[in-house]
Write a protein that holds these residues in place. Structure first.
Motif, PDB file in Angstrom:
ATOM      1  N   ASP A   1       0.837  -1.195   0.000  1.00  0.00           N
ATOM      2  CA  ASP A   1       0.000   0.000   0.000  1.00  0.00           C
ATOM      3  C   ASP A   1       0.878   1.254   0.000  1.00  0.00           C
ATOM      4  N   GLY A   2       0.397   2.268  -0.665  1.00  0.00           N
ATOM      5  CA  GLY A   2       1.139   3.514  -0.739  1.00  0.00           C
ATOM      6  C   GLY A   2       1.950   3.654  -2.000  1.00  0.00           C
ATOM      7  N   ARG A   3       2.082   2.551  -2.748  1.00  0.00           N
ATOM      8  CA  ARG A   3       2.772   2.589  -4.022  1.00  0.00           C
ATOM      9  C   ARG A   3       1.756   2.427  -5.156  1.00  0.00           C
ATOM     10  N   THR A   4       2.180   2.797  -6.351  1.00  0.00           N
ATOM     11  CA  THR A   4       1.285   2.691  -7.498  1.00  0.00           C
ATOM     12  C   THR A   4       0.931   1.233  -7.763  1.00  0.00           C
ATOM     13  N   GLN A   5      -0.359   0.941  -7.776  1.00  0.00           N
ATOM     14  CA  GLN A   5      -0.824  -0.427  -7.961  1.00  0.00           C
ATOM     15  C   GLN A   5      -0.966  -0.752  -9.449  1.00  0.00           C
ATOM     16  N   THR A   6      -0.831  -2.021  -9.763  1.00  0.00           N
ATOM     17  CA  THR A   6      -1.005  -2.514 -11.127  1.00  0.00           C
ATOM     18  C   THR A   6      -2.222  -3.449 -11.161  1.00  0.00           C
ATOM     19  N   THR A   7      -2.580  -3.855 -12.363  1.00  0.00           N
ATOM     20  CA  THR A   7      -3.691  -4.809 -12.464  1.00  0.00           C
ATOM     21  C   THR A   7      -3.363  -6.101 -11.724  1.00  0.00           C
ATOM     22  N   ALA A   8      -2.122  -6.565 -11.870  1.00  0.00           N
ATOM     23  CA  ALA A   8      -1.705  -7.804 -11.206  1.00  0.00           C
ATOM     24  C   ALA A   8      -1.767  -7.670  -9.694  1.00  0.00           C
ATOM     25  N   SER A   9      -1.325  -6.536  -9.168  1.00  0.00           N
ATOM     26  CA  SER A   9      -1.339  -6.359  -7.716  1.00  0.00           C
ATOM     27  C   SER A   9      -2.765  -6.245  -7.188  1.00  0.00           C
ATOM     28  N   SER A  10      -3.652  -5.662  -7.978  1.00  0.00           N
ATOM     29  CA  SER A  10      -5.067  -5.582  -7.579  1.00  0.00           C
ATOM     30  C   SER A  10      -5.706  -6.967  -7.546  1.00  0.00           C
ATOM     31  N   VAL A  11      -5.337  -7.785  -8.542  1.00  0.00           N
ATOM     32  CA  VAL A  11      -5.826  -9.171  -8.572  1.00  0.00           C
ATOM     33  C   VAL A  11      -5.295  -9.932  -7.365  1.00  0.00           C
ATOM     34  N   HIS A  12      -4.032  -9.694  -7.034  1.00  0.00           N
ATOM     35  CA  HIS A  12      -3.404 -10.337  -5.886  1.00  0.00           C
ATOM     36  C   HIS A  12      -4.156  -9.993  -4.600  1.00  0.00           C
ATOM     37  N   ALA A  13      -4.437  -8.722  -4.414  1.00  0.00           N
ATOM     38  CA  ALA A  13      -5.134  -8.274  -3.201  1.00  0.00           C
ATOM     39  C   ALA A  13      -6.532  -8.889  -3.107  1.00  0.00           C
ATOM     40  N   ALA A  14      -7.242  -8.910  -4.228  1.00  0.00           N
ATOM     41  CA  ALA A  14      -8.590  -9.482  -4.242  1.00  0.00           C
ATOM     42  C   ALA A  14      -8.548 -10.974  -3.939  1.00  0.00           C
ATOM     43  N   ALA A  15      -7.577 -11.669  -4.516  1.00  0.00           N
ATOM     44  CA  ALA A  15      -7.450 -13.114  -4.296  1.00  0.00           C
ATOM     45  C   ALA A  15      -7.165 -13.425  -2.833  1.00  0.00           C
ATOM     46  N   GLY A  16      -6.367 -12.573  -2.184  1.00  0.00           N
ATOM     47  CA  GLY A  16      -6.046 -12.792  -0.777  1.00  0.00           C
ATOM     48  C   GLY A  16      -7.278 -12.745   0.107  1.00  0.00           C
ATOM     49  N   GLY A  17      -8.096 -11.701  -0.082  1.00  0.00           N
ATOM     50  CA  GLY A  17      -9.317 -11.584   0.711  1.00  0.00           C
ATOM     51  C   GLY A  17     -10.316 -12.673   0.404  1.00  0.00           C
ATOM     52  N   LEU A  18     -10.486 -12.969  -0.872  1.00  0.00           N
ATOM     53  CA  LEU A  18     -11.458 -13.984  -1.280  1.00  0.00           C
ATOM     54  C   LEU A  18     -11.070 -15.384  -0.798  1.00  0.00           C
ATOM     55  N   SER A  19      -9.781 -15.683  -0.788  1.00  0.00           N
ATOM     56  CA  SER A  19      -9.351 -17.015  -0.360  1.00  0.00           C
ATOM     57  C   SER A  19      -9.751 -17.281   1.081  1.00  0.00           C
ATOM     58  N   MET A  20      -9.645 -16.267   1.931  1.00  0.00           N
ATOM     59  CA  MET A  20     -10.048 -16.411   3.328  1.00  0.00           C
ATOM     60  C   MET A  20     -11.557 -16.603   3.443  1.00  0.00           C
ATOM     61  N   VAL A  21     -12.315 -15.788   2.723  1.00  0.00           N
ATOM     62  CA  VAL A  21     -13.778 -15.869   2.770  1.00  0.00           C
ATOM     63  C   VAL A  21     -14.277 -17.213   2.259  1.00  0.00           C
ATOM     64  N   VAL A  22     -13.739 -17.650   1.126  1.00  0.00           N
ATOM     65  CA  VAL A  22     -14.173 -18.910   0.521  1.00  0.00           C
ATOM     66  C   VAL A  22     -13.807 -20.099   1.407  1.00  0.00           C
ATOM     67  N   THR A  23     -12.646 -20.037   2.042  1.00  0.00           N
ATOM     68  CA  THR A  23     -12.249 -21.118   2.948  1.00  0.00           C
ATOM     69  C   THR A  23     -13.208 -21.233   4.122  1.00  0.00           C
TER      70      THR A  23
END
Length: 217
Positions: free
Chosen positions: A106-128
């Motif tokens: 956080d605090g640095r310029t995000q990319t599409t890949a990093s946004s996907v990474h962040a979303a996957a992290g949250g979703l993996s916990m929820v889905v589990t």
């Protein structure tokens, strides 16, 4: 619980070993990076930008393998279990996404890949957690797993409580690292417990069978 097959035994060992590998990297790498990394505040993902960052990427891959292995194991050993293992399989794929996409703090310029990474992290916990609750019902329908139903419900509630009580809005960004680690610790313990259960039950069944055979002689 019936004795498990050699394939199921390998799946159980893979789930335990993969989870242990991820946990080991998550514990050791902050020590390696030293003062440049703050475990209480920074996410596990932030380890990727420091010394040996490749190791945590490999750790995510190991966690993904462990999750998929557990999903297949439970699908094979819990009668009529479908939703829970399927959700775990999705969680495993999401963990794999963490391994192959680049994280940007956080605090640095995000990319599409990093946004996907962040979303996957949250979703993996929820889905589990969704998978954990789904498995409660599946266990209730299987005579060999029914006695573990209440324990599974306790694990599910504990995981959900950690996510809610230790969410960033509650603990603040200054303690995000602690919150994430507690959540991962719960999932690690649950994964190991679930994978070990068929192994222990199988060993007990084999010992009992051997004793009956000896007594018959």
């Amino acid at each position: 619980m019936d004795a498990i097959t050699s394939t199921e035994r390998r799946l159980a060992v893979t789930a335990i070993a993969g989870s242990a590998a991820f946990a080991a990297v998550a514990v050791v790498l902050p020590v390696v990076q030293g003062s440049s990394y703050h475990p209480a505040r920074e996410a596990i993902d932030d380890l990727t930008v420091g010394s040996g960052g490749w190791a945590i990427q490999a750790g995510f891959g190991a966690a993904a393998l462990a999750t998929v292995a557990l999903a297949v194991l439970l699908r094979r050993t819990i009668h009529r279990a479908a939703v829970g293992p399927a959700l775990l399989g999705v969680a495993g794929i999401l963990r794999l996404v963490l391994a192959v996409t680049r994280h940007i703090p956080d605090g640095r310029t995000q990319t599409t890949a990093s946004s996907v990474h962040a979303a996957a992290g949250g979703l993996s916990m929820v889905v589990t957690i969704m998978a954990m609750f789904a498995l409660v019902r599946a266990m209730g329908r299987d005579a060999s797993w029914r006695r573990y139903k209440r324990t599974q419900l306790a694990w599910s509630v504990a995981a959900l409580a950690v996510v809610i009580v230790l969410s960033p809005p509650v603990v603040g960004e200054a303690h995000f690292g602690v919150a994430q680690r507690v959540g991962e610790a719960v999932l690690f313990a649950w994964t190991v417990a679930m994978a070990a259960r068929p192994l222990v039950a199988s060993d007990t069944t084999e010992v009992a069978a051997a004793r009956l055979t000896a007594a018959a002689r």
